[in-house]
Design an enzyme around this catalytic site. Structure first.
Site, short mmCIF file in Angstrom:
data_model
loop_
_atom_site.label_atom_id
_atom_site.label_comp_id
_atom_site.label_asym_id
_atom_site.label_seq_id
_atom_site.Cartn_x
_atom_site.Cartn_y
_atom_site.Cartn_z
N GLU A 259 0.83 -1.22 0.00
CA GLU A 259 0.00 0.00 0.00
C GLU A 259 0.86 1.26 0.00
OE1 GLU A 259 -3.05 -2.00 3.26
OE2 GLU A 259 -1.58 -0.49 3.84
N CYS A 328 0.36 33.01 11.64
CA CYS A 328 0.78 33.50 12.95
C CYS A 328 1.14 32.35 13.87
CB CYS A 328 -0.29 34.39 13.55
SG CYS A 328 -0.45 35.90 12.59
N GLU A 329 2.17 31.65 13.48
CA GLU A 329 2.79 30.55 14.22
C GLU A 329 4.24 30.56 13.74
OE1 GLU A 329 1.34 28.31 16.29
OE2 GLU A 329 -0.75 28.87 15.93
C1 LIG Z 1 -0.60 5.84 5.48
C2 LIG Z 1 -0.73 4.42 5.19
C3 LIG Z 1 -0.03 3.87 4.12
C4 LIG Z 1 0.92 4.66 3.23
O1 LIG Z 1 2.09 5.04 3.85
P1 LIG Z 1 3.24 5.78 3.00
O2 LIG Z 1 4.32 6.05 3.96
O3 LIG Z 1 2.66 7.05 2.45
O4 LIG Z 1 3.64 4.92 1.88
C5 LIG Z 1 -0.24 2.53 3.85
N1 LIG Z 1 -1.09 1.78 4.61
C6 LIG Z 1 -1.77 2.30 5.66
C7 LIG Z 1 -2.69 1.43 6.43
C8 LIG Z 1 -1.61 3.62 5.98
O5 LIG Z 1 -2.27 4.13 7.03
#
Ligand SMILES: *Cc1c(COP(=O)(O)O)cnc(C)c1O
Length: 401
Positions: A259, A328-329
């Site tokens: 993912e 404003c930070e």
């Molecule tokens: C955020 C997330 C990702 C992606 O992470 P990256 O570092 O952007 O590749 C994959 N799986 C889950 C469950 C996430 O929460």
């Protein structure tokens, strides 16, 4: 992306503006897709990194699935043209009603909590196949906010609770077709990764109906020169081989899923901002730009490094500047950066801004969110209009007096 083209985009669409290079997105997708040698992989793009419908459609065309973390993201994915079964929904801490809604839509559910697993079992039994998110307690990377596999993490069901998972699965005859782990944002070598993988392989022996294993993400890209990156072409091969060996042992070929978010879109994006002020103080020279933590929060939130260049004067003499926002930070994009001499009105590019840039932006200080532009086949297309004041007050309700 050529500097001249970026300047032209800034002139045409104004600043601040996010610009994405579609070719780079496709290139990164293909790199990852073929990095695992003979082992085929299915990539579910983590859309929380950058969710503009055009980017989703680009990846859909490449054959990607989606990783969604909210029901809203699930709907955006479907709206972009993804089939529900190509969407993996990995919720965390959401109401069970939202999970039921997602089941109704036909997306794959990834469960990360024993009590939800039990409710899922009581509600759907064997009827709805489901995936379980395991927390292997592997520490990946150094930053506490982006390491989600360790012992204090709220994510996943602990690998030590495997026995309890099995009890629930057996009692409700749950149809577990996938095991998932996402250890955090930084995979630095194959070893750490394979350590986690081994735990998942071991757990898999208790689930005879698996169809896939999902190893989440954690593919790291370079933000500055010398940064450690995930050497994907190197580590993909051993990961692919270890998975093939596991399948052999398991007795069946499973699908290998990942993912990636950042890996796919980070380097494709640049945030163009204009220099509002050049401010000499007793200790430094500040470049004050027309953007801030409201548009790109990673430097302030994660202490992330983003390369900054003066695209209006790319060959100018370098000087040290501190680049700060207009909020404003203390919203500093970078201290002591050698940048080609800048004057008020120059356009700066803040690089590697494709992931968690626009998607984490907000309206703090009642500032408008930027426009987004996609370069496709060399041509710039507006893919999101800049907000207007109307967008800020849209949902305000004035009490009648
Ligand atoms: C955020 C997330 C990702 C992606 O992470 P990256 O570092 O952007 O590749 C994959 N799986 C889950 C469950 C996430 O929460």
């Amino acid at each position: 992306m050529e500097q001249a083209q970026l300047v032209a985009i800034a002139e045409e669409y104004g600043t601040p503006v996010y610009v994405y290079d579609e070719a780079r997105i496709i290139q990164q997708y293909k790199r990852l897709k073929k990095a695992f040698g003979k082992q085929a992989v299915k990539l579910h793009y983590a859309m929380k990194a950058l969710s503009n419908i055009n980017v989703l459609q680009t990846l859909n065309k490449q054959g990607a699935g989606l990783d969604a973390v909210s029901i809203e993201e699930v709907y955006l994915g479907i709206r972009a043209g993804f089939q529900p079964q190509e969407i993996m929904y990995t919720p965390n801490g959401v109401a069970f009603e939202e999970i039921e809604e997602a089941v109704g839509l036909g997306v794959m559910i990834n469960i990360d909590n024993l009590s939800i697993l039990e409710r899922f079992g009581a509600t759907f039994g064997a009827k709805v196949p489901v995936c379980i998110r395991i927390n292997p307690h592997i520490m990946a990377g150094g930053h506490a906010n982006i390491s989600v596999g360790h012992i204090d993490s709220k994510f996943g069901i602990s690998i030590h609770q495997l026995r309890h998972i099995q009890r629930i699965v057996a009692h409700y005859q749950l149809h577990i077709i996938g095991l998932h782990m996402h250890t955090g944002s930084d995979i630095v070598d194959a070893d750490v990764f394979l350590q986690g993988a081994d735990l998942l392989y071991e757990a898999a022996t208790h689930f005879p109906e698996l169809q896939f294993m999902d190893f989440g993400s954690g593919f790291k890209v370079a933000y500055k020169e010398g940064d450690y990156i995930t050497p994907i072409e190197e580590i993909g091969q051993p990961i692919g081989e270890s998975f093939a060996a596991f399948c052999e042992e398991y007795g069946r070929n499973l699908e290998l899923w990942f993912e990636p978010g950042k890996f796919i879109v980070s380097e494709s994006g640049v945030l163009l901002v204009s220099v509002n002020t050049v401010k000499q103080t007793t200790s430094t020279v500040f470049l004050g730009v027309n953007s801030g933590q409201n548009h790109l929060i990673r430097p302030m939130f994660y202490n992330a490094y983003h390369r900054i260049e003066n695209v209006s004067n790319p060959f100018g003499v370098k000087k040290l500047y501190s680049v700060v926002g207009y909020i404003c930070e203390t919203d500093t994009f970078g201290y002591d950066r050698p940048i080609a001499e800048a004057k008020e009105g120059d356009v700066l590019g803040i690089y590697n801004a494709g992931a968690y840039g626009f998607s984490m932006s907000n309206q703090y200080n009642s500032r408008l969110r930027p426009a987004e532009v996609l370069i496709r086949n060399g041509k710039a297309h507006l893919i999101r209009k800049r907000e207007t004041l109307e967008d800020i007050v849209r949902n305000e309700v004035l009490i009648e007096s």
